[in-house]
Design an enzyme around this catalytic site. Structure first.
Site, PDB file in Angstrom:
ATOM      1  N   ASN A   1      -0.008  -0.308   6.168  1.00  0.00           N
ATOM      2  CA  ASN A   1       0.583  -1.119   5.094  1.00  0.00           C
ATOM      3  C   ASN A   1       1.136  -2.362   5.779  1.00  0.00           C
ATOM      4  O   ASN A   1       1.857  -2.256   6.764  1.00  0.00           O
ATOM      5  CB  ASN A   1       1.713  -0.344   4.405  1.00  0.00           C
ATOM      6  CG  ASN A   1       2.368  -1.174   3.287  1.00  0.00           C
ATOM      7  OD1 ASN A   1       1.799  -2.164   2.842  1.00  0.00           O
ATOM      8  ND2 ASN A   1       3.550  -0.789   2.874  1.00  0.00           N
ATOM      9  N   GLY A   2       0.776  -3.552   5.284  1.00  0.00           N
ATOM     10  CA  GLY A   2       1.297  -4.790   5.869  1.00  0.00           C
ATOM     11  C   GLY A   2       0.154  -5.725   6.238  1.00  0.00           C
ATOM     12  O   GLY A   2      -0.947  -5.621   5.718  1.00  0.00           O
TER      13      GLY A   2
ATOM     14  N   GLU B   1      11.329 -13.516 -23.218  1.00  0.00           N
ATOM     15  CA  GLU B   1      10.464 -12.323 -23.136  1.00  0.00           C
ATOM     16  C   GLU B   1      11.266 -11.059 -22.815  1.00  0.00           C
ATOM     17  O   GLU B   1      10.795  -9.959 -23.067  1.00  0.00           O
ATOM     18  CB  GLU B   1       9.340 -12.517 -22.133  1.00  0.00           C
ATOM     19  CG  GLU B   1       9.754 -12.716 -20.689  1.00  0.00           C
ATOM     20  CD  GLU B   1       8.552 -12.898 -19.772  1.00  0.00           C
ATOM     21  OE1 GLU B   1       7.468 -12.364 -20.049  1.00  0.00           O
ATOM     22  OE2 GLU B   1       8.691 -13.585 -18.751  1.00  0.00           O
TER      23      GLU B   1
ATOM     24  N   HIS C   1      16.605 -37.674 -26.880  1.00  0.00           N
ATOM     25  CA  HIS C   1      15.541 -38.015 -27.845  1.00  0.00           C
ATOM     26  C   HIS C   1      15.408 -36.963 -28.933  1.00  0.00           C
ATOM     27  O   HIS C   1      14.360 -36.819 -29.549  1.00  0.00           O
ATOM     28  CB  HIS C   1      14.220 -38.185 -27.091  1.00  0.00           C
ATOM     29  CG  HIS C   1      14.248 -39.274 -26.081  1.00  0.00           C
ATOM     30  ND1 HIS C   1      14.278 -40.602 -26.419  1.00  0.00           N
ATOM     31  CD2 HIS C   1      14.333 -39.224 -24.732  1.00  0.00           C
ATOM     32  CE1 HIS C   1      14.343 -41.342 -25.324  1.00  0.00           C
ATOM     33  NE2 HIS C   1      14.364 -40.540 -24.273  1.00  0.00           N
TER      34      HIS C   1
ATOM     35  N   ARG D   1       2.693   1.766  -7.509  1.00  0.00           N
ATOM     36  CA  ARG D   1       2.711   0.555  -6.662  1.00  0.00           C
ATOM     37  C   ARG D   1       1.468  -0.289  -6.885  1.00  0.00           C
ATOM     38  O   ARG D   1       1.383  -1.413  -6.445  1.00  0.00           O
ATOM     39  CB  ARG D   1       2.783   0.955  -5.185  1.00  0.00           C
ATOM     40  CG  ARG D   1       4.011   1.757  -4.805  1.00  0.00           C
ATOM     41  CD  ARG D   1       3.808   2.465  -3.492  1.00  0.00           C
ATOM     42  NE  ARG D   1       3.844   1.546  -2.381  1.00  0.00           N
ATOM     43  CZ  ARG D   1       4.931   1.317  -1.644  1.00  0.00           C
ATOM     44  NH1 ARG D   1       6.038   1.955  -1.924  1.00  0.00           N
ATOM     45  NH2 ARG D   1       4.924   0.469  -0.657  1.00  0.00           N
TER      46      ARG D   1
ATOM     47  N   GLU E   1      10.793 -21.966 -16.989  1.00  0.00           N
ATOM     48  CA  GLU E   1      10.615 -20.582 -16.532  1.00  0.00           C
ATOM     49  C   GLU E   1      11.848 -19.749 -16.877  1.00  0.00           C
ATOM     50  O   GLU E   1      11.731 -18.617 -17.341  1.00  0.00           O
ATOM     51  CB  GLU E   1      10.332 -20.559 -15.029  1.00  0.00           C
ATOM     52  CG  GLU E   1      10.234 -19.181 -14.391  1.00  0.00           C
ATOM     53  CD  GLU E   1       9.168 -18.276 -14.989  1.00  0.00           C
ATOM     54  OE1 GLU E   1       8.326 -18.788 -15.770  1.00  0.00           O
ATOM     55  OE2 GLU E   1       9.202 -17.064 -14.737  1.00  0.00           O
TER      56      GLU E   1
ATOM     57  N   LYS F   1       1.094  -6.810 -19.377  1.00  0.00           N
ATOM     58  CA  LYS F   1       1.189  -7.407 -18.042  1.00  0.00           C
ATOM     59  C   LYS F   1       0.026  -8.362 -17.809  1.00  0.00           C
ATOM     60  O   LYS F   1       0.187  -9.397 -17.182  1.00  0.00           O
ATOM     61  CB  LYS F   1       1.165  -6.308 -16.962  1.00  0.00           C
ATOM     62  CG  LYS F   1       1.332  -6.851 -15.541  1.00  0.00           C
ATOM     63  CD  LYS F   1       2.634  -7.581 -15.358  1.00  0.00           C
ATOM     64  CE  LYS F   1       2.749  -8.263 -14.012  1.00  0.00           C
ATOM     65  NZ  LYS F   1       3.930  -9.155 -13.949  1.00  0.00           N
TER      66      LYS F   1
ATOM     67  N   LYS G   1      11.792 -16.418 -19.351  1.00  0.00           N
ATOM     68  CA  LYS G   1      12.342 -15.119 -18.958  1.00  0.00           C
ATOM     69  C   LYS G   1      13.288 -14.599 -20.018  1.00  0.00           C
ATOM     70  O   LYS G   1      13.256 -13.422 -20.393  1.00  0.00           O
ATOM     71  CB  LYS G   1      13.052 -15.257 -17.606  1.00  0.00           C
ATOM     72  CG  LYS G   1      12.091 -15.382 -16.437  1.00  0.00           C
ATOM     73  CD  LYS G   1      11.493 -14.057 -16.096  1.00  0.00           C
ATOM     74  CE  LYS G   1      10.112 -14.039 -15.493  1.00  0.00           C
ATOM     75  NZ  LYS G   1       9.062 -14.789 -16.055  1.00  0.00           N
TER      76      LYS G   1
ATOM     77  N   CYS H   1       0.837  -1.190   0.000  1.00  0.00           N
ATOM     78  CA  CYS H   1       0.000   0.000   0.000  1.00  0.00           C
ATOM     79  C   CYS H   1       0.880   1.250   0.000  1.00  0.00           C
ATOM     80  O   CYS H   1       2.046   1.209   0.329  1.00  0.00           O
ATOM     81  CB  CYS H   1      -0.877   0.007   1.245  1.00  0.00           C
ATOM     82  SG  CYS H   1      -1.832  -1.504   1.403  1.00  0.00           S
TER      83      CYS H   1
ATOM     84  N   TRP I   1      -3.677  -1.790  -1.522  1.00  0.00           N
ATOM     85  CA  TRP I   1      -3.573  -2.993  -2.358  1.00  0.00           C
ATOM     86  C   TRP I   1      -4.183  -4.089  -1.496  1.00  0.00           C
ATOM     87  O   TRP I   1      -3.572  -4.533  -0.522  1.00  0.00           O
ATOM     88  CB  TRP I   1      -2.113  -3.282  -2.696  1.00  0.00           C
ATOM     89  CG  TRP I   1      -1.918  -4.558  -3.443  1.00  0.00           C
ATOM     90  CD1 TRP I   1      -1.635  -5.791  -2.922  1.00  0.00           C
ATOM     91  CD2 TRP I   1      -2.002  -4.767  -4.853  1.00  0.00           C
ATOM     92  NE1 TRP I   1      -1.541  -6.730  -3.905  1.00  0.00           N
ATOM     93  CE2 TRP I   1      -1.759  -6.135  -5.103  1.00  0.00           C
ATOM     94  CE3 TRP I   1      -2.248  -3.940  -5.932  1.00  0.00           C
ATOM     95  CZ2 TRP I   1      -1.751  -6.678  -6.385  1.00  0.00           C
ATOM     96  CZ3 TRP I   1      -2.240  -4.482  -7.216  1.00  0.00           C
ATOM     97  CH2 TRP I   1      -2.011  -5.827  -7.437  1.00  0.00           C
TER      98      TRP I   1
HETATM   99  C1  AGP Z   1       5.584 -14.174 -17.501  1.00  0.00           C
HETATM  100  O1  AGP Z   1       6.722 -13.434 -17.110  1.00  0.00           O
HETATM  101  C2  AGP Z   1       4.510 -13.303 -18.108  1.00  0.00           C
HETATM  102  N1  AGP Z   1       4.245 -12.180 -17.301  1.00  0.00           N
HETATM  103  C3  AGP Z   1       3.294 -14.119 -18.523  1.00  0.00           C
HETATM  104  O2  AGP Z   1       3.711 -15.391 -18.989  1.00  0.00           O
HETATM  105  C4  AGP Z   1       2.246 -14.352 -17.413  1.00  0.00           C
HETATM  106  O3  AGP Z   1       2.778 -15.233 -16.446  1.00  0.00           O
HETATM  107  C5  AGP Z   1       0.996 -14.960 -18.041  1.00  0.00           C
HETATM  108  O4  AGP Z   1       0.509 -14.059 -19.002  1.00  0.00           O
HETATM  109  C6  AGP Z   1      -0.087 -15.254 -17.013  1.00  0.00           C
HETATM  110  O5  AGP Z   1      -0.486 -14.052 -16.401  1.00  0.00           O
HETATM  111  P1  AGP Z   1      -1.383 -14.158 -15.065  1.00  0.00           P
HETATM  112  O6  AGP Z   1      -0.528 -14.840 -14.035  1.00  0.00           O
HETATM  113  O7  AGP Z   1      -1.707 -12.742 -14.715  1.00  0.00           O
HETATM  114  O8  AGP Z   1      -2.600 -14.968 -15.396  1.00  0.00           O
END
Ligand code: AGP
Length: 616
Positions: free
Chosen positions: A101-102, A492, A508, A27, A485, A611, A489, A2, A75
């Site tokens: 906040n917390g 992207e 394989h 934030r 993962e 996002k 990273k 927050c 938040w």
């Molecule tokens: C990963 O770094 C991305 N931000 C993306 O793969 C994300 O995890 C995916 O779009 C799912 O988003 P969500 O967790 O908000 O559902």
């Protein structure tokens, strides 16, 4: 996290506080509110939504002039983002206002105690208990709000930054902090309090950072710092050398770096109140579905991207502790499959934003099929939890960078909490092992903090890989989702080709990709893992090295066998095998971030990405 702002001085408090909240908007938040003291009374305005909604309310119902005030952007962690749950919260007689906040971990017990005394509550929040405690303590302090705050703070468990106002004292703002940031802005004839310096650096760059368990009494011409027992205490003085934009990132160059650094706190907050002092799980959010959990006979993890990788980790955890058939589905694929679901199917929808359309549509399909749906989400009030039968929230705080970091670690932790709870309900696992795993989970924040020591080594490795055309990632068991993962990273952020494999799959086909100089990132299971997993991954490393690969080995500190096969070695803290993803992922986040930075990319907002993907 927050946003918190307090002011006392000669200016109109409202304008200073709202300007400060605006500087903390990055934030992320879902409601906002302000309080001032004027003519012997508190005036409070608060509303769900963004600051614009609050300003509309202030335009329609203005606050009186005042030179002392507090403000908050929330938040949500406890209670949906509604007007009544927005801060500030006040006591029954509107004499004390408080913002927070917390997480107050013992809020439920305090609430019960106050209800028994006849106190009426007007919100679902943990914070409101503080307003009532302050009002209870205040009268016996002869009007000393700081003393009332100290007495109150001593009764609280958990993480908190608190600011309070009293209708009876128009010249003071009081603050207290434990495990949550609070800084003082030192002005001339005015002073500020905030959760970070971004809120006041347009007024002053001279600041004090309050220490653990400290209380501050702020007046226009004085700042008094004590510990929670009232003994004088010293706060660290510093001069802010950041510009406003940098300040929003807490001094980090990137939101992603800030959020990587926030991971210990995010994991701690996700665990807070969910593991009791007796080591028992307490997931109250699941009480309403516990009877259905007892009869679960299959588990379907649903998610996209990074969240999907958290689901993959969950599958290994579920196989071990719950022992019912489980599958991990890409939500976009599941949506159009005729997957057999029944009343005893548990669908676990994992989503940071709670708005990913692929996942939301898959959840709707699952609900229509009669499955029990539990979501693991980081955003209160979002669509996916709303459509679920229950939600277990991660408490990572807002994640601004598009690339998920702290959201992933907290998703893994929250999924493991859920699965342990199911194992307990179903009696599907050995008590001793359950207790041991719960203890290991409780130790995780410290382990993640240690994992942050890999930041520099990972940066050094990144500099060696700048010229690579492609990077391969391999892992076994829960190391496989970590490999996926890590590769995601890199794709992207650095826009490089990267691919994660189950190490056993190399022979394989993919091993044909190996030629001299190809970097291969290897996640080696912790020492003490089943030998057949460790021996095989180490022989996989030998296979790729024999063909000229450059191995970047992620291994537990002290793992001599792994060190022997590493061209580059990054040591992570020792954890149980099933928890290794929570520490092994950290250097891979840094590796990708550093390579993207070296390539001059916009790390926080990579090209083509959003996002939250709210289209199918
Ligand atoms: C990963 O770094 C991305 N931000 C993306 O793969 C994300 O995890 C995916 O779009 C799912 O988003 P969500 O967790 O908000 O559902």
């Amino acid at each position: 996290m927050c946003g918190i702002v307090g002011y006392v001085g000669a200016k109109q408090a409202l304008s200073v506080v709202v300007e400060g909240l605006r500087r903390l908007e990055y934030r992320g938040y879902d409601s906002a509110g302000v309080a001032v003291v004027a003519d012997g009374a508190l005036s409070v305005r608060k509303r769900a939504g963004k600051l614009g909604s609050l300003e509309e309310l202030l335009g329609a119902d203005p606050l009186p002039d005042s030179t002392v005030g507090i403000g908050h952007t929330r938040w949500a962690t406890h209670g949906a983002p509604t007007d009544s749950n927005a801060h500030p919260h006040v006591d029954e007689h509107a004499q004390i206002a408080v913002i927070h906040n917390g997480i107050i971990e013992n809020h439920a017990a305090i609430r019960q105690r106050l209800l028994a005394k006849g106190v009426h509550f007007s919100s679902e929040t943990d914070t409101e208990v503080v307003a009532h405690l302050l009002a209870h303590e205040y009268p016996s302090t002869q009007g000393d709000l700081a003393e009332a705050m100290r007495r109150t703070a001593r009764q609280l468990d958990g993480a908190f930054t608190l600011l309070a106002l009293s209708a009876a004292d128009p010249d003071v703002v009081v603050g207290a902090r434990r495990n949550s940031p609070l800084v003082v802005g030192c002005g001339l004839g005015e002073n500020f309090l905030a959760s970070d310096v971004a809120a006041f650096i347009s007024h002053t760059r001279e600041a004090l950072e309050l220490g653990q368990d400290q209380c501050v009494e702020l007046r226009a011409d004085s700042i008094t710092v004590t510990d929670f027992d009232g003994n004088p205490a010293r706060a660290r003085a510093f001069t802010v050398d950041w510009d406003a934009e940098a300040a929003e990132k807490g001094g980090y160059d990137l939101f992603m770096l800030k959020e990587i650094a926030e991971q210990p706190r995010a994991v701690a907050d996700t665990l807070a109140e969910r593991i009791g002092s007796n080591g028992q799980l307490q997931l109250r959010e699941l009480d309403s579905v516990s009877s259905r959990l007892a009869s679960v006979d299959q588990i379907v993890f649903l998610a996209c991207g990074t969240a999907y990788h958290a689901g993959l980790v969950g599958k290994y955890f579920s196989d071990h502790f719950v022992g019912v058939p489980s599958v991990v589905e890409l939500a976009s694929e599941f949506r159009y499959r005729e997957a057999p679901l029944g009343d005893n199917t548990l669908v676990v929808a994992i989503s940071q934003s709670g708005e990913t359309m692929d996942t939301a549509m898959a959840v709707r399909h699952a609900k229509e099929s009669g499955a029990l749906v539990i979501s693991i989400c980081n955003t209160q009030g979002s669509s996916i939890p709303r459509e679920s039968d229950a939600a277990l929230y991660t408490r990572a705080g807002p994640e601004i960078a598009v690339a998920s970091t702290k959201a992933f670690l907290t998703q893994v932790v929250a999924v493991q909490l859920l699965l342990l709870q199911i194992a307990i309900i179903k009696g599907s696992s050995d008590d001793l092992e359950l207790k041991s795993m719960i203890k290991a989970l409780a130790d995780l924040p410290a382990q993640v903090d240690l994992a942050l020591d890999t930041v520099e080594p990972a940066r050094q490795v990144a500099r060696e890989l700048v010229g690579a055309k492609s990077v391969l990632y391999i892992g076994r068991h829960v190391g496989f989702p970590v490999a996926l993962e890590g590769a995601l990273k890199l794709k992207e952020l650095a826009y490089m080709h990267a691919e994660g494999f189950a190490a056993g799959e190399l022979k394989h086909g993919p091993i044909a990709l190996i030629e001299p100089g190809v970097p291969v990132v290897v996640i080696v299971p912790p020492m003490g893992s089943p030998m057949q997993i460790r021996e095989k991954i180490l022989s996989n490393v030998a296979e790729v090295q024999a063909r000229g690969a450059k191995t970047v080995v992620i291994a537990t500190a002290g793992d001599e066998e792994a060190e022997k096969v590493a061209d580059y070695l990054i040591r992570v803290p020792l954890t149980p095998l099933l928890l290794q993803p929570v520490v092994a992922t950290v250097p891979l986040q840094v590796l990708a971030c550093e390579l993207a930075t070296a390539k001059g990319h916009d790390v926080d907002q990579p090209r083509n990405l959003a996002k939250s993907v709210t289209v199918e």
